[in-house]
Design an enzyme around this catalytic site. Structure first.
Site, PDB file in Angstrom:
ATOM      1  N   THR A  32      -2.146  67.183 -37.297  1.00 37.00           N
ATOM      2  CA  THR A  32      -3.208  68.135 -37.663  1.00 37.00           C
ATOM      3  C   THR A  32      -3.264  69.269 -36.640  1.00 37.00           C
ATOM      4  O   THR A  32      -3.323  70.453 -37.004  1.00 37.00           O
ATOM      5  CB  THR A  32      -4.579  67.419 -37.741  1.00 37.00           C
ATOM      6  OG1 THR A  32      -4.429  66.227 -38.512  1.00 37.00           O
ATOM      7  CG2 THR A  32      -5.627  68.312 -38.375  1.00 37.00           C
ATOM      8  N   ASP A  45      -9.136  68.792 -31.813  1.00 35.87           N
ATOM      9  CA  ASP A  45      -8.213  67.659 -31.931  1.00 35.87           C
ATOM     10  C   ASP A  45      -8.416  66.972 -33.273  1.00 35.87           C
ATOM     11  O   ASP A  45      -9.425  67.198 -33.964  1.00 35.87           O
ATOM     12  CB  ASP A  45      -8.452  66.671 -30.769  1.00 35.87           C
ATOM     13  CG  ASP A  45      -7.269  65.725 -30.551  1.00 35.87           C
ATOM     14  OD1 ASP A  45      -6.274  65.805 -31.307  1.00 35.87           O
ATOM     15  OD2 ASP A  45      -7.344  64.905 -29.614  1.00 35.87           O
ATOM     16  N   GLY A  46      -7.483  66.123 -33.638  1.00 37.40           N
ATOM     17  CA  GLY A  46      -7.589  65.317 -34.850  1.00 37.40           C
ATOM     18  C   GLY A  46      -8.173  63.953 -34.543  1.00 37.40           C
ATOM     19  O   GLY A  46      -8.677  63.711 -33.439  1.00 37.40           O
ATOM     20  N   ASP A  54      -7.887  59.482 -36.080  1.00 44.44           N
ATOM     21  CA  ASP A  54      -7.338  58.514 -37.024  1.00 44.44           C
ATOM     22  C   ASP A  54      -8.408  57.981 -37.957  1.00 44.44           C
ATOM     23  O   ASP A  54      -8.131  57.659 -39.108  1.00 44.44           O
ATOM     24  CB  ASP A  54      -6.679  57.365 -36.252  1.00 44.44           C
ATOM     25  CG  ASP A  54      -5.562  57.879 -35.361  1.00 44.44           C
ATOM     26  OD1 ASP A  54      -4.612  58.465 -35.906  1.00 44.44           O
ATOM     27  OD2 ASP A  54      -5.674  57.745 -34.131  1.00 44.44           O
ATOM     28  N   LYS A  81      -9.114  57.212 -32.098  1.00 46.38           N
ATOM     29  CA  LYS A  81      -8.037  58.137 -31.783  1.00 46.38           C
ATOM     30  C   LYS A  81      -6.951  57.385 -31.000  1.00 46.38           C
ATOM     31  O   LYS A  81      -7.190  56.285 -30.521  1.00 46.38           O
ATOM     32  CB  LYS A  81      -8.558  59.301 -30.924  1.00 46.38           C
ATOM     33  CG  LYS A  81      -9.441  60.253 -31.727  1.00 46.38           C
ATOM     34  CD  LYS A  81      -9.885  61.465 -30.936  1.00 46.38           C
ATOM     35  CE  LYS A  81      -8.807  62.171 -30.217  1.00 46.38           C
ATOM     36  NZ  LYS A  81      -7.620  62.557 -31.046  1.00 46.38           N
ATOM     37  N   GLY A  82      -5.790  58.005 -30.919  1.00 46.80           N
ATOM     38  CA  GLY A  82      -4.713  57.410 -30.135  1.00 46.80           C
ATOM     39  C   GLY A  82      -3.501  57.017 -30.951  1.00 46.80           C
ATOM     40  O   GLY A  82      -2.545  56.457 -30.414  1.00 46.80           O
ATOM     41  N   GLY A 104      -1.311  58.827 -31.851  1.00 52.96           N
ATOM     42  CA  GLY A 104      -0.173  59.547 -31.256  1.00 52.96           C
ATOM     43  C   GLY A 104       0.007  59.220 -29.781  1.00 52.96           C
ATOM     44  O   GLY A 104       0.771  59.894 -29.082  1.00 52.96           O
ATOM     45  N   GLU A 141      -6.641  62.977 -24.071  1.00 52.40           N
ATOM     46  CA  GLU A 141      -7.586  63.465 -25.085  1.00 52.40           C
ATOM     47  C   GLU A 141      -9.023  63.165 -24.654  1.00 52.40           C
ATOM     48  O   GLU A 141      -9.919  64.013 -24.779  1.00 52.40           O
ATOM     49  CB  GLU A 141      -7.294  62.806 -26.438  1.00 52.40           C
ATOM     50  CG  GLU A 141      -5.969  63.263 -27.033  1.00 52.40           C
ATOM     51  CD  GLU A 141      -5.558  62.528 -28.292  1.00 52.40           C
ATOM     52  OE1 GLU A 141      -4.678  63.040 -28.986  1.00 52.40           O
ATOM     53  OE2 GLU A 141      -6.093  61.456 -28.578  1.00 52.40           O
TER      54      GLU A 141
HETATM   55  C1  5RP Z   1      -3.201  61.317 -30.987  1.00 54.16           C
HETATM   56  C2  5RP Z   1      -4.431  61.300 -31.799  1.00 54.16           C
HETATM   57  C3  5RP Z   1      -4.443  62.095 -33.059  1.00 54.16           C
HETATM   58  O1  5RP Z   1      -5.509  62.976 -33.022  1.00 54.16           O
HETATM   59  C4  5RP Z   1      -4.596  61.159 -34.223  1.00 54.16           C
HETATM   60  O2  5RP Z   1      -3.585  60.167 -34.155  1.00 54.16           O
HETATM   61  C5  5RP Z   1      -4.500  61.923 -35.544  1.00 54.16           C
HETATM   62  O3  5RP Z   1      -3.195  62.332 -35.749  1.00 54.16           O
HETATM   63  P1  5RP Z   1      -2.769  63.182 -37.013  1.00 54.16           P
HETATM   64  O4  5RP Z   1      -3.405  64.524 -36.890  1.00 54.16           O
HETATM   65  O5  5RP Z   1      -1.255  63.225 -36.917  1.00 54.16           O
HETATM   66  O6  5RP Z   1      -3.211  62.451 -38.252  1.00 54.16           O
HETATM   67  O7  5RP Z   1      -5.419  60.682 -31.481  1.00 54.16           O
HETATM   68  O8  5RP Z   1      -3.273  60.429 -29.898  1.00 54.16           O
END
Ligand code: 5RP
Length: 216
Positions: free
Chosen positions: A31, A81-82, A84, A94-95, A97, A103
């Site tokens: 995202t 930020d995005g 999950d 979150k996490g 990624g 973050e």
């Molecule tokens: C990375 C995160 C991301 O914000 C979370 O995984 C969302 O990812 P995406 O935008 O690819 O759906 O917490 O550590």
């Protein structure tokens, strides 16, 4: 509308929060990867960005955006930020990624946390998405036992070393009814660096498929 289109709309909507001459905190993930090129169109209008991962730092640089160290910027007006998962109170998991530690630090150091999601991320109760936890490598088994004692099923994420040199446990089977309590509790376990629950410092604004949501 598919998830990618929803993420693009959320990224576009986030641009209105970017202030002239400011330093923008930038998260990690697919995202945010939609947001970074848009931020690049304003690279001469902002002072720079602080990145939550090496991957985001590289993409920011590709788009001509100056990457700054949080140690040199002081607190930030905005973090984008995005997530999950996101509950109606804007508490997050979150996490996914593996960038949760940086973050969480940038979110804590930012005045406004704008979280960009698509509809698939909205839940009533957090925990269907396995909770990522960053752990010091030598504590992995100890921490896993502590998580099992709390009813979770931790799984060591294969082939992942975080930007901080640690490992990730993804904890399945948790239904996180009291996220602040759970975050506080897990924060106490020696060896845990960061819990991917963002409840104590949750999002201030959530944008879902371009629509700004109200907190319940
Ligand atoms: C990375 C995160 C991301 O914000 C979370 O995984 C969302 O990812 P995406 O935008 O690819 O759906 O917490 O550590």
């Amino acid at each position: 509308m598919d998830a990618t289109q929803q993420k693009k709309l959320s990224a576009q909507a986030a641009m209105k929060f970017v202030e002239h001459g400011s330093v923008v905190g930038v998260g990690t993930g697919s995202t945010v990867n939609e947001f970074i090129p848009l931020l690049g169109t304003r690279k001469h209008d902002i002072d720079g960005a602080v990145a939550s991962s090496e991957a985001s730092a590289a993409l920011l640089k590709q788009h001509g955006i100056r990457v700054l160290e949080l140690n040199n910027t002081g607190d930030l007006p905005l973090y984008v930020d995005g997530a999950d998962e996101c509950d109606p109170h804007f508490r997050l998991i979150k996490g996914g990624g593996a960038a949760l530690t940086r973050e969480k630090i940038i979110a804590a150091a930012s005045k406004k946390f704008v979280c960009l999601i698509d509809h698939s991320k909205r839940v009533d109760v957090l925990g269907n998405f396995p909770l990522p936890i960053e752990v010091v490598p030598m504590a992995r088994s100890y921490v896993a036992r502590q998580l099992v004692a709390r009813g979770g099923h931790p799984v060591w994420r294969p082939n992942v070393v975080t930007d901080n040199g640690n490992v990730i446990l993804d904890v399945h089977g948790l239904r996180i009814v009291h996220p602040e309590e759970t975050e506080r509790d897990l924060n106490q376990i020696p060896g845990i660096v960061t819990v991917g629950l963002f409840a104590l410092r949750r999002a201030d604004v959530v944008v879902c498929a371009g629509e700004t949501l109200e907190r319940a």
